[in-house]
Design an enzyme around this catalytic site. Structure first.
Site, PDB file in Angstrom:
ATOM      1  N   HIS A   1       0.973  -0.840   0.073  1.00 49.68           N
ATOM      2  CA  HIS A   1       0.217  -0.153   0.063  1.00 49.68           C
ATOM      3  C   HIS A   1       1.061   1.638  -0.111  1.00 49.68           C
ATOM      4  O   HIS A   1       2.394   0.902   0.787  1.00 49.68           O
ATOM      5  CB  HIS A   1      -0.723  -0.361   1.464  1.00 49.68           C
ATOM      6  CG  HIS A   1      -1.955   0.742   1.386  1.00 49.68           C
ATOM      7  ND1 HIS A   1      -1.809   2.285   1.487  1.00 49.68           N
ATOM      8  CD2 HIS A   1      -3.256   0.845   1.319  1.00 49.68           C
ATOM      9  CE1 HIS A   1      -2.323   2.764   1.763  1.00 49.68           C
ATOM     10  NE2 HIS A   1      -4.125   2.275   1.099  1.00 49.68           N
TER      11      HIS A   1
ATOM     12  N   ASP B   1       3.390  -4.175   8.139  1.00 52.45           N
ATOM     13  CA  ASP B   1       2.480  -3.404   8.208  1.00 52.45           C
ATOM     14  C   ASP B   1       1.237  -3.800   8.413  1.00 52.45           C
ATOM     15  O   ASP B   1       0.620  -4.775   7.148  1.00 52.45           O
ATOM     16  CB  ASP B   1       2.315  -2.496   6.724  1.00 52.45           C
ATOM     17  CG  ASP B   1       1.000  -2.272   6.402  1.00 52.45           C
ATOM     18  OD1 ASP B   1       0.092  -2.481   7.252  1.00 52.45           O
ATOM     19  OD2 ASP B   1       0.678  -1.415   4.711  1.00 52.45           O
TER      20      ASP B   1
ATOM     21  N   GLN C   1      -4.202  -4.491   7.222  1.00 51.07           N
ATOM     22  CA  GLN C   1      -5.179  -5.647   7.016  1.00 51.07           C
ATOM     23  C   GLN C   1      -5.262  -7.510   7.655  1.00 51.07           C
ATOM     24  O   GLN C   1      -6.630  -7.537   8.556  1.00 51.07           O
ATOM     25  CB  GLN C   1      -5.366  -6.114   5.767  1.00 51.07           C
ATOM     26  CG  GLN C   1      -5.728  -5.567   4.292  1.00 51.07           C
ATOM     27  CD  GLN C   1      -6.856  -3.838   4.822  1.00 51.07           C
ATOM     28  OE1 GLN C   1      -8.393  -5.049   4.736  1.00 51.07           O
ATOM     29  NE2 GLN C   1      -7.006  -3.296   4.109  1.00 51.07           N
TER      30      GLN C   1
ATOM     31  N   LYS D   1     -10.550  -0.015  10.828  1.00 51.02           N
ATOM     32  CA  LYS D   1     -10.438  -1.454  10.096  1.00 51.02           C
ATOM     33  C   LYS D   1     -11.082  -2.281  10.588  1.00 51.02           C
ATOM     34  O   LYS D   1     -11.145  -3.470  10.779  1.00 51.02           O
ATOM     35  CB  LYS D   1      -9.636  -1.464   9.244  1.00 51.02           C
ATOM     36  CG  LYS D   1      -8.966  -0.713   7.894  1.00 51.02           C
ATOM     37  CD  LYS D   1      -7.163  -0.862   6.963  1.00 51.02           C
ATOM     38  CE  LYS D   1      -7.003   0.064   6.369  1.00 51.02           C
ATOM     39  NZ  LYS D   1      -8.496   0.742   5.594  1.00 51.02           N
TER      40      LYS D   1
ATOM     41  N   CYS E   1      -4.532   2.501  -4.324  1.00 50.34           N
ATOM     42  CA  CYS E   1      -3.881   2.853  -3.191  1.00 50.34           C
ATOM     43  C   CYS E   1      -2.178   2.150  -3.413  1.00 50.34           C
ATOM     44  O   CYS E   1      -1.698   1.862  -2.018  1.00 50.34           O
ATOM     45  CB  CYS E   1      -3.640   3.139  -1.588  1.00 50.34           C
ATOM     46  SG  CYS E   1      -5.066   4.353  -1.099  1.00 50.34           S
TER      47      CYS E   1
HETATM   48  C1  LIG Z   1      -2.405  -2.586   3.404  1.00 44.52           C
HETATM   49  C2  LIG Z   1      -2.249  -1.551   4.352  1.00 44.52           C
HETATM   50  N1  LIG Z   1      -1.786  -0.804   4.609  1.00 44.52           N
HETATM   51  C3  LIG Z   1      -1.984   0.560   4.760  1.00 44.52           C
HETATM   52  C4  LIG Z   1      -2.892   1.338   5.190  1.00 44.52           C
HETATM   53  C5  LIG Z   1      -3.189   2.266   5.373  1.00 44.52           C
HETATM   54  O1  LIG Z   1      -4.373   2.657   6.168  1.00 44.52           O
HETATM   55  P1  LIG Z   1      -4.881   4.142   6.819  1.00 44.52           P
HETATM   56  O2  LIG Z   1      -5.037   4.781   5.896  1.00 44.52           O
HETATM   57  O3  LIG Z   1      -5.585   3.026   8.055  1.00 44.52           O
HETATM   58  O4  LIG Z   1      -4.132   4.559   7.795  1.00 44.52           O
HETATM   59  C6  LIG Z   1      -3.885   0.267   4.280  1.00 44.52           C
HETATM   60  C7  LIG Z   1      -5.340   0.764   4.619  1.00 44.52           C
HETATM   61  O5  LIG Z   1      -6.195   0.940   3.100  1.00 44.52           O
HETATM   62  C8  LIG Z   1      -4.188  -0.673   3.900  1.00 44.52           C
HETATM   63  O6  LIG Z   1      -4.947  -1.333   3.325  1.00 44.52           O
END
Ligand SMILES: Cc1ncc(COP(=O)(O)O)c(C=O)c1O
Length: 405
Positions: free
Chosen positions: A124, A201, A204, A227, A363
């Protein structure tokens, strides 16, 4: 269709938004973007504002003491959730994005100016851009691990590409495009053998996989509350104590400072030293309620339910002509496109039929460029989805295909 009982959700009644959507005949299939919230989370936030707000770690009066205690209790619940050894290893941020940006700044001073940072091709933007910028600032190479056609980071390639020049590895636990759980344990081991710092990270992953940071042995782990059935505005950064001690403080301001003069200052260690300013107190309390809610459920039954829905959806989608699914999803999330139909057109027709899905590059622009795709439709499921949601989606899909073909 067999197994219909397991396609009905016993958790749906706990989520008022789902009842509201039903009144509008709307189907919610976008939980990977953000989740709906169960009653206890909503009640906790409402209570906090109705009974009285107070800032934390500052005042002596009883309300401030109570809210500070409640806030610190949530830190303890988060530590237990991911099996962190101590509560002091949990930093509250605003999101996964902020947790990773904190790291990219906090680690900078202690990284050498030679070597590389390794991420994967399926990250992402939140786990790509902070490292891209850090690599540029430090003159480090940014190495991109390839992924297989199934949507899994290529382990044999990682074995070669993570080397003694590697200073840091940052990868996601679960892909927000492929819905695949990544081999993070093995990747962490490979990186550790080379002495690299490891960052996961978990945005998810934490929602769908029990996570134990001590078993994983990662240096840092980041995720977002929203999430995970909690409110927006709260993120988590876990770190190993010795790694947290090496981080440079990044955001400076109230309540993170030990002593200050007009010309110099000393800061607290983690976690408070990395929580400058007023936290999203109500959201943190809501996160505590979300953890309690999930702890009271059978998490294996939830995973089973989501898997059953996913299997049903996969089977139905693959029966439709021209449907191409990206990778081999493991859990709760499917991205697909239909040959000859632009995802934006398909998404428009699904939107008109009250189906809440996402279309685009989710993203992950470089990932889609590497696949030669302009985008995909993403369906993401949660514990509250049921068979009826999927049937409604599939019938809307069939109508859209008929119109666009
Ligand atoms: C795999 C992953 N990493 C990071 C993020 C970023 O999360 P946030 O927007 O809550 O900071 C997302 C958000 O969709 C994601 O799917």
């Amino acid at each position: 269709m067999k197994n219909t009982d397991s396609l009905n959700s016993p958790w749906r009644k706990d989520f008022p938004a789902l009842q509201n959507f039903a009144k509008q005949n709307m189907v919610w299939l976008d939980s990977a973007a953000t989740s709906q919230k169960p009653y206890p989370v909503i009640e906790t936030i409402t209570d906090y504002y109705q009974q009285g707000s107070a800032n934390i770690h500052r005042a002596q009066y009883p309300l401030a003491q109570k809210i500070t205690n409640d806030f610190e209790q949530v830190r303890h619940k988060v530590a237990q959730l991911i099996n962190a050894p101590t509560d002091e290893q949990i930093i509250f941020t605003r999101s996964t994005t902020e947790s990773i940006n904190l790291l990219a700044y906090g680690l900078e001073a202690n990284l050498p100016n030679t070597g590389n940072i390794v991420i994967s091709g399926l990250e992402h933007h939140a786990n790509l851009l902070p490292w891209q910028r850090l690599a540029q600032r430090k003159g480090l190479e940014l190495v991109i691990l390839p992924f297989t056609a199934d949507g899994i980071i290529d382990l044999p390639a990682a074995q070669v590409m993570i080397n003694k020049r590697t200073r840091l590895l940052a990868v996601s636990q679960m892909s927000n495009v492929f819905g695949t759980l990544q081999p993070i344990k093995q990747l962490i081991q490979i990186a550790k053998q080379q002495g690299a710092i490891t960052v996961i990270d978990g945005a998810q992953g934490i929602v769908h996989q029990p996570t134990d940071v001590q078993t994983l042995d990662c240096d840092f782990y980041a995720f977002s509350g929203h999430k995970f059935y909690a409110p927006e505005g709260v993120g988590i950064l876990y770190g190993k104590t010795e790694q947290l001690a090496k981080l440079q403080h990044w955001q400076l301001g109230g309540e993170m400072v030990q002593t200050a003069t007009y010309h110099s200052a000393n800061f607290y260690p983690a976690p408070l030293g990395f929580e400058a300013g007023t936290a999203a107190i109500g959201s943190v309390l809501g996160l505590g309620a979300a953890i309690d809610y999930l702890n009271a459920q059978d998490r294996a039954a939830i995973a089973n339910h989501e898997k059953t829905l996913l299997t049903y959806l996969m089977r139905e989608l693959t029966q439709r002509e021209g449907v191409c699914i990206l990778g081999q999803p493991d859990q709760s999330l499917i991205s697909f496109y239909i040959k000859g139909i632009h995802p934006a057109d398909l998404s428009q027709l699904l939107t008109e039929q009250n189906i809440a899905i996402r279309a685009g590059q989710h993203c992950c622009m470089p990932l889609y460029n590497s696949l030669g795709l302009s985008g995909s439709i993403r369906i993401s499921l949660a514990l509250y989805n049921n068979q009826h949601d999927l049937q409604q989606f599939l019938s809307a899909l069939d109508k859209a295909i008929e119109l666009l073909a």
